[in-house]
Design an enzyme around this catalytic site. Structure first.
Site, mmCIF file in Angstrom:
data_model
loop_
_atom_site.group_PDB
_atom_site.id
_atom_site.type_symbol
_atom_site.label_atom_id
_atom_site.label_comp_id
_atom_site.label_asym_id
_atom_site.label_seq_id
_atom_site.Cartn_x
_atom_site.Cartn_y
_atom_site.Cartn_z
ATOM 1 N N LYS A 102 -5.231 -0.474 -3.147
ATOM 2 C CA LYS A 102 -5.493 0.421 -4.016
ATOM 3 C C LYS A 102 -7.011 0.615 -4.341
ATOM 4 O O LYS A 102 -7.876 0.970 -4.587
ATOM 5 C CB LYS A 102 -4.829 0.089 -4.948
ATOM 6 C CG LYS A 102 -3.177 -0.306 -4.926
ATOM 7 C CD LYS A 102 -2.219 -0.734 -6.038
ATOM 8 C CE LYS A 102 -1.244 -0.240 -5.849
ATOM 9 N NZ LYS A 102 0.201 -0.572 -6.990
ATOM 10 N N SER A 110 4.929 0.623 -10.036
ATOM 11 C CA SER A 110 3.410 -0.103 -10.657
ATOM 12 C C SER A 110 1.919 1.411 -10.799
ATOM 13 O O SER A 110 1.633 1.015 -11.730
ATOM 14 C CB SER A 110 2.733 -0.479 -9.275
ATOM 15 O OG SER A 110 1.968 0.905 -8.223
#
Ligand code: ADP
Length: 788
Positions: free
Chosen positions: A730, A687
């Site tokens: 996040k 990611s």
């Protein structure tokens, strides 16, 4: 039986040992014995040892079997055994303990009497000394032993095989094994223990065995006569009397009859299903005919107690008032609006359908976000008992499904243990850490699946309990830290609810509204005695904790309350008003500097976002170049794992070199160095793709990366941006660090539906499908790039 013995030769006996008086058994080195410890003092001792991580203790038998609890330690025989605690389990008010003897010890002096007895001891075991006669004596002893066992119906012939199998352990161990199997009087057993010299021990054993055989002969003559002379009823009466006599002789009749009487009276009072009732009655009958010191006695006694303890028919009535449930959830928890809504929907379906055949709730999130306390609230709302079991570290199927009771130290599995603890057949049963389950023996995950499966679980069979227990009315809720690690077949059965973690503001509210009050109460303090300023709470969050949840925050507040409570108890006047500038006094210097956004637009550094066990984190990825032949170097945490992402990112950047104004020579004449700071986790590797590509593109093009942008997304070789996990964590990390712009994959857009309003207000989201868009947004001057 499976062997769980340790290698006793390898065991060192510490010089100082905790000592436990044992009234009715002598344990010999090597043998494994299951005991039901009833004396409170002994239970306390074992629990103390376990809390200290100590597993070896000394066992001494008293000179007088009727030793009072607080007797003088000098009343104990000075020679005893050091033993290792293998296993323990609570059984009603008693503690079932499995012990293995290790070596004979002699008491040299008592070092402490209260609260627990401690003594200085020496190891006096003589493991391998044999004289010329030893083997002859051993052969005699074994012959007598075999004859005794095979003619005595009270012993199983299996014992002969067990002894035989251990022949290679030597005459010392064999004589101890024999001594442990036969029900000699306790003083005789002690005498055998005290005979450290193996020959003398064998001689004594031979004497005792001869006497037992004599006794057996007399007994069978009596029986033979009885058979001829008496009617059946009379014979039974006679035999029973005889058994009582024998038991009295062995000093154990009282114990057995009082145990049996207790079990019988419990059995009568309980409302048990027919098959359970019959089984329990049958097993109690078996107990009546056994010596209380035999190993089997304890096994069966514990088994019957377990059967009687289980709530076969006891249920609580569900309270399915959804409005009330909503109130309770709100009372106990700040925020979590979407989570509460999903829970209420779930309860509504339960109310309408009246069965639990739907999917199982699974709460997923980092520690301290309120999974457990939500479970407790739901239980409270429904009026169900709450039980909790963690699967962290479960590797053996038997931990779920139990051991067969013939296994030494057998116990029911955790499901049955939990239900027994809860005391009802329909508790809310929270199964924690289902992502931490692994398979070493059997398949724990599929055993769990069976427990959770409504098609099968009305008939759940625990190996220990043997008869099926219906767990179909249990409301199971599971929890996990990560979704990815949950075995797929389990995940299929569940309805997942994410609890990603809290923002600073939410944590502050939680502390003010809940944690402070809770800790104040837990420490016996009043509101007038201690209070926290808002600023202090903010600083505890910012400077002393680093987490997605509030567990450490809770702990730090507890810490301060504890210190204040101590001062107040010692006479300090108070009140304590905790301000930001007094935190250092209580908690020491600041522990965590919050992860910060970069303060400048820089070349070659991009801010990625990662998910860690404590929630989301910033990940500043740095790239530099040094002169040298074309190549890549990766360093830092997880450098190797990132290899593929870096390759993909580099290939993409090279394919755009013309648009970015980079000459091919730049690549050919430099070694590119990419560094990953600590904090990334392996499964999160890919990611970071877009951030790596941005750092590289910036480095090679000389265009700086904007400091107010954070990003996440995997990229393909051709620059397509692929979706990633942990979006909410996040975004919270970016928000906490004050970064206003987050670039993320378009395909993750749906993950945003329940992020907090204030985060949504203060953050701009840029959804992308291609890395070109990322560069346009993230590079200073990127909007002017002619990326195709
Ligand atoms: P988890 O099971 O997710 O690790 P816990 O349920 O043990 O977390 O929560 C830790 C502590 O934080 C508990 O005291 C809990 O009551 C408190 N807590 C967590 N979230 C909230 C919330 N939203 N409102 C009030 N208290 C909370």
């Amino acid at each position: 039986m499976e062997d769980i013995r340790v290698d006793i030769a390898a065991q060192q006996i510490p010089e100082k040992l905790y000592l436990m008086p044992l009234l009715s058994v002598v344990i010999y080195p090597y043998s494994v014995v299951q005991l039901l410890v009833r004396r409170k003092q002994n239970i306390d001792l074992i629990e103390h040892l376990q809390s200290q991580g100590i597993d070896i203790l000394g066992l001494l038998v008293p000179k007088d079997p009727h030793l009072p609890e607080d007797a003088d330690p000098k009343m104990l025989h000075p020679i005893g055994v050091a033993a290792r605690i293998i296993n323990t389990m609570r059984v009603g008010g008693s503690l079932q303990v499995v012990l293995q003897g290790i070596a004979r010890i002699r008491m040299i002096e008592f070092l402490q009497e209260k609260p627990h007895l401690i003594g200085r001891v020496e190891d006096i075991e003589q493991p391998h000394v044999e004289s010329a006669q030893t083997q002859t004596l051993l052969t005699d002893a074994l012959r007598l032993f075999n004859r005794f066992i095979s003619t005595n119906p009270r012993y199983s012939e299996e014992i002969i095989h067990i002894v035989e199998m251990n022949r290679q352990e030597g005459p010392g161990v064999i004589s101890d094994l024999i001594a442990s199997y036969i029900n000699f009087r306790i003083d005789e057993k002690q005498e055998l223990l005290e005979l450290v010299d193996v020959d003398s021990r064998l001689r004594k054993l031979i004497d005792l065995l001869q006497r037992e055989l004599e006794f057996l002969k007399v007994e069978s003559e009596v029986q033979g006569r009885a058979k001829m002379e008496m009617e059946k009823a009379q014979r039974e009466y006679f035999l029973r009397r005889q058994m009582e006599e024998i038991k009295k002789e062995l000093g154990e009749g009282d114990q057995v009859s009082s145990d049996v009487a207790t079990l019988k009276s419990r059995l009568e009072k309980l409302d048990l299903p027919k098959d359970v009732l019959e089984l329990a009655a049958k097993e109690i009958g078996r107990l009546e005919n056994m010596p209380s010191s035999s190993a089997d006695y304890n096994v069966i006694h514990t088994y019957v107690e377990t059967l009687l303890d289980l709530p076969w028919r006891i249920m609580t009535e569900d309270n399915l008032d959804i409005r009330k449930a909503a109130e309770i959830l709100d009372q106990d928890h700040h925020g979590l609006i979407h989570v509460k809504e999903r829970v209420l929907e779930y309860l509504s379906v339960l109310k309408l359908k009246r069965d639990l055949k739907g999917p199982i709730l699974c709460l997923i999130g980092p520690p301290g976000v309120g999974k457990t306390s939500l479970g407790q609230s739901i239980a409270r709302a429904l009026g169900r008992k709450f039980v909790r079991m963690s699967l962290g570290g479960v590797r053996d199927e038997a931990e779920i499904r139990g051991h067969r009771k013939t296994y030494v130290g057998a116990m029911p599995g955790r499901i049955v243990q939990g239900i027994r603890k809860g005391g009802t057949r329909n508790p809310l049963f929270m199964i924690d850490e289902i992502d931490k389950i692994s398979a070493e023996r059997g398949d724990p995950a599929s055993a769990l699946l069976e427990v959770l499966d409504p098609e099968q679980n009305h008939n759940f069979r625990d190996n220990y309990i043997e008869i099926p227990f219906d767990v179909s009315s249990v409301l199971f809720i599971t929890t996990a830290n990560y979704m990815d690690a949950i075995p797929a077949p389990l995940l299929d059965r569940m309805e997942v609810i994410h609890l990603p973690g809290y923002t600073m503001e939410e944590k502050e509210m939680i502390a003010r509204k809940y944690l402070v009050a809770k800790q104040r109460e837990a420490h016996g303090l009043k509101e007038s005695q201690i209070s926290f300023s808002d600023e202090a709470i903010r600083w505890i969050i910012r400077g002393y904790t680093k987490e997605a949840g509030v567990r450490n925050l809770d702990r730090e507040i507890a810490h301060i309350c504890r210190k204040a409570a101590k001062d107040i108890a010692e006479g300090a006047a108070g009140p304590y008003i905790i301000k930001a500038n007094s935190l250092e006094k209580y908690l020491g210097p600041i522990k965590h500097i919050a992860e910060e956004a970069r303060t400048e637009d820089e070349i070659g550094v991009a801010t990625g976002l990662a998910v860690t066990p404590t929630g989301g984190e910033l990940l500043h990825i740095e790239a530099t170049k040094v002169r040298g032949k074309e190549g890549i170097k990766l360093t830092g945490h997880l450098g190797d794992i990132m290899q593929e992402s870096v390759q993909a990112a580099l290939t993409y950047v090279r394919s755009k070199s013309e648009e970015l104004g980079i000459s091919q020579k730049e690549f050919e004449e430099h070694i590119l160095h990419v560094h990953f700071p600590a904090g990334a986790v392996p499964k999160d590797g890919p990611s970071a793709g877009v951030a790596i590509a941005t750092a590289l593109a910036s480095l090679m093009s000389g265009l700086a990366v904007r400091k107010d942008v954070a990003m996440t997304g995997e990229i393909s070789l051709r620059g397509h941006v692929l979706p990633v996990g942990g979006i909410k964590d996040k975004i919270l990390a970016a928000y906490r660090a004050g970064i206003p712009i987050v670039i993320m994959p378009e395909k993750n857009k749906n993950d945003l539906y329940d992020i907090p309003k204030e985060v949504e207000r203060k953050t701009s989201f840029i959804y992308v499908n291609h890395a070109d868009q990322v560069l346009r947004e993230a590079l200073v001057g990127g909007e002017n790039l002619e990326l195709k």
